[in-house]
Motif scaffolding. Sequence first.
Motif, short mmCIF file in Angstrom:
data_model
loop_
_atom_site.label_atom_id
_atom_site.label_comp_id
_atom_site.label_asym_id
_atom_site.label_seq_id
_atom_site.Cartn_x
_atom_site.Cartn_y
_atom_site.Cartn_z
N LEU A 190 0.83 -1.20 0.00
CA LEU A 190 0.00 0.00 0.00
C LEU A 190 0.87 1.26 0.00
O LEU A 190 0.68 2.18 0.78
CB LEU A 190 -0.94 -0.01 1.22
N ASN A 215 1.05 3.46 -2.36
CA ASN A 215 0.49 4.56 -3.13
C ASN A 215 -0.55 5.35 -2.32
O ASN A 215 -1.26 6.17 -2.87
CB ASN A 215 -0.12 4.06 -4.44
N TRP A 216 -0.63 5.10 -1.03
CA TRP A 216 -1.53 5.84 -0.14
C TRP A 216 -0.75 6.89 0.64
O TRP A 216 0.37 6.63 1.10
CB TRP A 216 -2.20 4.90 0.86
N GLU A 217 -1.35 8.05 0.81
CA GLU A 217 -0.80 9.06 1.71
C GLU A 217 -1.48 8.86 3.06
O GLU A 217 -2.71 8.92 3.15
CB GLU A 217 -1.08 10.47 1.19
N ILE A 218 -0.70 8.61 4.09
CA ILE A 218 -1.24 8.24 5.39
C ILE A 218 -0.74 9.20 6.46
O ILE A 218 0.44 9.51 6.53
CB ILE A 218 -0.85 6.80 5.76
N PHE A 277 -11.21 8.34 5.55
CA PHE A 277 -10.71 8.36 4.19
C PHE A 277 -11.07 9.66 3.50
O PHE A 277 -12.17 10.19 3.68
CB PHE A 277 -11.30 7.19 3.38
N LYS A 290 -6.29 8.93 -2.59
CA LYS A 290 -5.72 7.86 -1.76
C LYS A 290 -5.11 8.43 -0.48
O LYS A 290 -3.98 8.12 -0.12
CB LYS A 290 -4.73 7.03 -2.54
N TYR A 291 -5.89 9.26 0.19
CA TYR A 291 -5.47 9.82 1.47
C TYR A 291 -6.30 9.17 2.58
O TYR A 291 -7.51 9.00 2.45
CB TYR A 291 -5.68 11.33 1.53
N VAL A 292 -5.62 8.82 3.67
CA VAL A 292 -6.31 8.27 4.83
C VAL A 292 -5.63 8.76 6.10
O VAL A 292 -4.41 8.91 6.14
CB VAL A 292 -6.35 6.72 4.79
N ILE A 315 -7.78 -0.12 4.98
CA ILE A 315 -7.24 0.59 3.82
C ILE A 315 -7.19 -0.34 2.61
O ILE A 315 -7.54 0.06 1.50
CB ILE A 315 -5.85 1.16 4.14
#
Length: 93
Positions: free
Chosen positions: A6, A8-11, A27, A33-35, A65
């Motif tokens: 994962l 490619n997610w901004e966390i 989310f 793709k921000y969480v 996610i």
Amino acid sequence: MDIFGLKNWEISYFFKENNEHLAWCKFGDLETKYVAIYLNKIWRWIQPPTEYEIRKTAFHEVCEILIQPIRYLGECRFLTDSEINPAVHDVIH
């Protein structure tokens, strides 16, 4: 996150008090793709949580996610195979 690929997610991670959950995700738009992952500051247990319990809780949120794209698609009114298949295969891979 690395195990499931994962990347490619901004966390963002936060600690916040909550009377209902030990941890939860909020989310943003699926395209961005921000969480935000929240961990409750106060665990109302007799003993403090162990490292295992904290890791298990974090694992649960990472799984949220992982399946979020499928959940999002399930809430959409109109879908095509070109939207469903990539989300399913992301989980499979």
